[in-house]
Write a protein that holds these residues in place. Structure first.
Motif, short mmCIF file in Angstrom:
data_model
loop_
_atom_site.label_atom_id
_atom_site.label_comp_id
_atom_site.label_asym_id
_atom_site.label_seq_id
_atom_site.Cartn_x
_atom_site.Cartn_y
_atom_site.Cartn_z
N GLU A 152 13.71 -2.74 -2.83
CA GLU A 152 14.63 -1.62 -2.68
C GLU A 152 13.98 -0.59 -1.77
OE1 GLU A 152 17.12 -1.09 -6.61
OE2 GLU A 152 14.98 -1.05 -7.02
N ASP A 153 14.63 -0.30 -0.67
CA ASP A 153 14.05 0.63 0.29
C ASP A 153 15.19 1.22 1.11
OD1 ASP A 153 11.16 0.41 2.51
OD2 ASP A 153 12.15 2.08 1.54
N LEU A 154 14.90 2.25 1.86
CA LEU A 154 15.90 2.87 2.72
C LEU A 154 15.87 2.24 4.10
CD1 LEU A 154 15.63 6.65 1.83
CD2 LEU A 154 17.34 4.99 1.07
N ASP A 168 15.74 -18.17 -19.49
CA ASP A 168 16.40 -16.96 -18.99
C ASP A 168 15.40 -16.09 -18.24
OD1 ASP A 168 18.87 -17.56 -20.11
OD2 ASP A 168 18.38 -16.59 -22.01
N TYR A 169 15.88 -15.42 -17.20
CA TYR A 169 15.06 -14.42 -16.53
C TYR A 169 14.96 -13.18 -17.41
CZ TYR A 169 14.97 -16.82 -12.01
OH TYR A 169 14.73 -17.70 -11.00
N LYS A 170 13.76 -12.62 -17.51
CA LYS A 170 13.53 -11.35 -18.20
C LYS A 170 13.05 -10.32 -17.18
CE LYS A 170 14.69 -12.55 -22.37
NZ LYS A 170 14.12 -12.09 -23.62
N ASP A 171 13.62 -9.12 -17.26
CA ASP A 171 13.31 -8.07 -16.30
C ASP A 171 12.16 -7.19 -16.79
OD1 ASP A 171 15.38 -8.45 -14.27
OD2 ASP A 171 16.79 -7.91 -15.85
N PHE A 172 11.27 -6.86 -15.85
CA PHE A 172 10.15 -5.96 -16.13
C PHE A 172 9.93 -5.06 -14.92
CE2 PHE A 172 9.33 -9.85 -18.50
CZ PHE A 172 9.02 -9.38 -19.76
N TRP A 173 9.21 -3.98 -15.13
CA TRP A 173 8.73 -3.14 -14.03
C TRP A 173 7.30 -2.74 -14.33
CZ3 TRP A 173 6.99 1.49 -15.67
CH2 TRP A 173 7.52 2.01 -16.85
N ILE A 174 6.54 -2.51 -13.26
CA ILE A 174 5.14 -2.09 -13.36
C ILE A 174 4.94 -0.95 -12.37
CG2 ILE A 174 2.72 -2.80 -13.15
CD1 ILE A 174 3.71 -5.72 -13.47
N SER A 175 4.29 0.11 -12.81
CA SER A 175 3.92 1.20 -11.90
C SER A 175 2.43 1.49 -12.04
CB SER A 175 4.74 2.47 -12.21
OG SER A 175 4.38 3.02 -13.46
N GLY A 193 13.29 -4.27 -18.64
CA GLY A 193 14.54 -3.86 -18.01
C GLY A 193 14.38 -3.65 -16.53
N SER A 194 15.47 -3.27 -15.88
CA SER A 194 15.49 -3.15 -14.43
C SER A 194 15.39 -1.73 -13.92
CB SER A 194 16.79 -3.78 -13.89
OG SER A 194 17.92 -3.16 -14.48
N THR A 195 15.22 -0.75 -14.84
CA THR A 195 15.15 0.67 -14.44
C THR A 195 13.73 1.18 -14.65
OG1 THR A 195 17.46 0.99 -15.06
CG2 THR A 195 16.10 2.96 -14.79
N LEU A 196 13.12 1.67 -13.57
CA LEU A 196 11.77 2.19 -13.66
C LEU A 196 11.66 3.28 -14.73
CD1 LEU A 196 10.63 2.50 -9.93
CD2 LEU A 196 9.69 0.97 -11.66
N PHE A 197 10.59 3.21 -15.52
CA PHE A 197 10.21 4.20 -16.51
C PHE A 197 11.10 4.21 -17.76
CE2 PHE A 197 9.04 5.95 -12.28
CZ PHE A 197 7.69 5.63 -12.36
N ASP A 198 12.01 3.23 -17.86
CA ASP A 198 12.73 3.03 -19.11
C ASP A 198 12.00 1.96 -19.93
OD1 ASP A 198 14.63 4.86 -18.49
OD2 ASP A 198 16.28 3.44 -18.20
N GLY A 216 0.80 -1.22 0.00
CA GLY A 216 0.00 0.00 0.00
C GLY A 216 0.82 1.26 0.00
N ASP A 217 2.09 1.16 0.43
CA ASP A 217 2.98 2.32 0.43
C ASP A 217 3.75 2.45 -0.89
OD1 ASP A 217 2.27 2.84 3.08
OD2 ASP A 217 3.81 1.49 3.84
N ASN A 218 3.68 1.43 -1.72
CA ASN A 218 4.43 1.43 -2.97
C ASN A 218 3.57 1.87 -4.14
OD1 ASN A 218 6.68 0.54 -1.66
ND2 ASN A 218 6.51 -1.58 -2.31
N ARG A 219 4.21 2.26 -5.19
CA ARG A 219 3.52 2.61 -6.43
C ARG A 219 4.13 1.90 -7.62
NH1 ARG A 219 1.04 3.92 -2.79
NH2 ARG A 219 0.07 5.94 -2.28
N SER A 220 5.04 0.94 -7.36
CA SER A 220 5.68 0.22 -8.45
C SER A 220 6.28 -1.08 -7.93
CB SER A 220 6.79 1.07 -9.10
OG SER A 220 7.81 1.35 -8.16
N VAL A 221 6.60 -1.97 -8.85
CA VAL A 221 7.30 -3.21 -8.52
C VAL A 221 8.26 -3.52 -9.65
CG1 VAL A 221 5.54 -4.71 -9.58
CG2 VAL A 221 7.01 -5.62 -7.77
N LYS A 222 9.45 -4.00 -9.28
CA LYS A 222 10.42 -4.47 -10.26
C LYS A 222 10.59 -5.97 -10.08
CE LYS A 222 14.02 -1.79 -9.49
NZ LYS A 222 15.27 -1.07 -9.75
#
Length: 536
Positions: free
Chosen positions: A194-196, A137-144, A155-160, A58-64
């Motif tokens: 990925e978090d602080l 093979d693993y394929k990288d994706f992101w969703i926001s 890919g592994s970079t958000l918004f690319d 609920g605190d996130n807006r994306s997932v890689k």
């Protein structure tokens, strides 16, 4: 000195240290499910990320994520905390329609009525071959999904590399995520976390226990100092301790000596089109056209027996393994061509000299070794490979892990030693390369023989300290490649490479009075990576 070091570490607790972890999940074949026509309770078949303590959706807006599946890898974004199928959700199917398209559905309830769901693109989003799934093979994706604005990319970079973009006119709040494979497919997933780091440690309310994890270093120190050191190391997940008296503890799972940190970065460069070359028929001096890895500090090839690399090229990405330290074309070498024969085969040649006589060479697989589609090169994305050559036993495979997914194997009956490595592209083709460097830090720093210089690199942290403390802090951190030091003010700048990439032209140095750049050295003193510089 010890008390001073600990006080310095205490001050550093205010910096933002990130965690970069992966959750590995396997999904079975869920069967012949359909969220639109037949399966009211489809979310019951998914694996929830909350099962893996990922409770902050609920605190996130994306997932890689990275997924290895032949087809139909499904991500559910649900409005329900508990993945109830009766509540609204988004369904994203990667590799749908026999691994050719991406399918996106919004369903509002479990009635299966026509008014209860909305197919975002009835014809489905064609994502192209570079974004399709792979069985091996693993394929990288992101969703926001910020405010119902659904974006999907590769890919592994958000918004690319965005290939799907849709804004929901009536957005839902995403509170849980589920994963599924169906219609004959199984999947392996890696979910990136990925978090602080908050600065807090927890003993999980249990005493008399010890975690069975990789021990980076064991030492005597106070518990507070141990926590301080672990706090600014991304690869320190926590620590075990055992009280022995009022002041000292035995600590594990932290790195505290100069020889404990590893190197994990890659060298990136490009190769031009070298023209119409042929090591077998016409080009005696073919090694004169290659990019020699010695130019990038890899001078210890005779100690190596394997290489991990990535190639982005339409075809004909060539690796030469030479017995000559100077890449002399008159000396024996192995030639390996990825994507030969219009990107359909892998070609291997052993040439013993530059006579071009048929007796001076051996074609391992005349006509080239037929190569599975996943091993071919790609004009727009990097493909991973590995090569090993111990004792003349040549093996080639795909992916980032040496020994896995091997597709070529040949044992040379008269093996030649390998003392240098070069790369080339030809016949109308150019290439981009990543060469991976993984080794232990030797404990040495090198000032590269330059005074009054300051490296233009990412600054991990800037602080006031003595030089010995500055070097010790950098030694703890795998992503610290070296440091700038100003002798007058005792200013220390801990440095890292951009995306773990050594710049093509080396580290850029600026002329700055009273500053000096120091770089870590690996392979004892054989590879001081920051000394490949350009002055400006």
């Amino acid at each position: 000195m010890r008390l001073k070091l600990f006080c310095l570490l205490l001050l550093l607790l205010t910096i933002d240290i990130g965690t970069t972890l992966e959750i590995h999940i396997n999904t079975p074949d869920g069967g012949e499910l359909d969220a639109v026509i037949t399966t009211r309770n489809i979310l019951d078949y998914s694996i929830q990320l909350k099962s893996y303590r990922n409770n902050h959706v609920g605190d996130n807006r994306s997932v890689k994520l990275a997924v290895k599946a032949c087809h139909d890898a499904v991500v559910f974004l649900s409005e329900s905390d508990y993945m109830r199928s009766s509540q609204p959700f988004y369904e994203i199917v990667l590799g749908s329609y026999t691994n050719t398209k991406t399918y996106l559905l919004k369903r509002n309830d479990d009635s299966l009525g026509l008014s209860s769901f909305f197919t975002v693109n009835p014809d489905h989003q064609n994502i192209g071959t570079q974004n399709s799934l792979s069985c091996s093979d693993y394929k990288d994706f992101w969703i926001s999904w910020l405010d119902g604005h659904i974006k999907i990319g590769s890919g592994s970079t958000l918004f690319d590399n965005v290939f799907a973009d849709w804004r929901d006119p009536v957005p839902i709040e995403v509170k849980s995520i589920g994963l599924l494979t169906f219609w004959g497919a199984t999947g392996e997933w890696r979910i990136h976390v990925e978090d602080l780091f908050t600065g807090l440690f927890s003993g999980c309310s249990e005493d008399n226990n010890k975690a069975d994890m990789i021990v980076l270093q064991s030492m005597e120190a106070s518990r507070f100092a141990c926590g301080s050191i672990c706090s600014f190391m991304d690869n320190c997940f926590g620590f075990n301790f055992k009280a022995t008296n009022k002041r000292y503890y035995i600590i594990s799972s932290i790195s505290c000596t100069l020889k404990s940190a590893g190197a994990n970065f890659h060298i990136r460069f490009s190769t031009p089109d070298a023209g119409y070359l042929d090591a077998k028929l016409t080009t005696r001096n073919i090694l004169d056209y290659v990019v020699n890895l010695q130019n990038y500090g890899i001078t210890y090839v005779d100690e190596m027996s394997s290489l991990k690399l990535e190639i982005k090229s339409c075809k004909d990405g060539v690796v030469f393994l030479s017995s000559s330290e100077l890449m002399d074309s008159a000396e024996p070498f192995y030639e390996i061509v990825f994507g030969a024969y219009t990107n359909t085969r892998t070609y291997i040649l052993k040439r013993n000299n530059d006579s071009l006589l048929p007796s001076s060479m051996t074609e391992v697989f005349p006509g080239g070794q037929p190569t599975h589609e996943n091993n071919t090169l790609n004009c727009s994305e990097f493909r991973s490979f590995w090569i090993t050559w111990s004792g003349g036993h040549i093996r080639i495979g795909r992916g980032p892990t040496v020994g896995e997914n091997m597709f070529v194997e040949w044992e040379d009956p008269s093996p030649t030693s390998v003392r240098s490595i070069g790369m080339c592209t030809w016949w109308g083709n150019t290439g981009q390369w990543k060469i991976y460097v993984e080794d232990l830090y030797s404990g040495y720093y090198n000032g590269c023989g330059k005074n009054n210089t300051r490296a233009d690199l990412n600054i991990l942290q800037s602080l006031i300290s003595r030089k010995i403390i500055c070097s010790a802090l950098c030694s703890f951190m795998d992503d610290c490649i070296g440091f700038n030091y100003q002798y007058v003010t005792e200013r220390c700048e801990l440095l890292s490479l951009e995306s773990a990439v050594l710049p093509v032209d080396g580290v850029s140095l600026s002329t700055k009075s009273f500053w000096k750049f120091y770089t870590k050295c690996f392979r004892n003193k054989a590879m001081c990576v920051g000394c490949f510089e350009k002055l400006k």
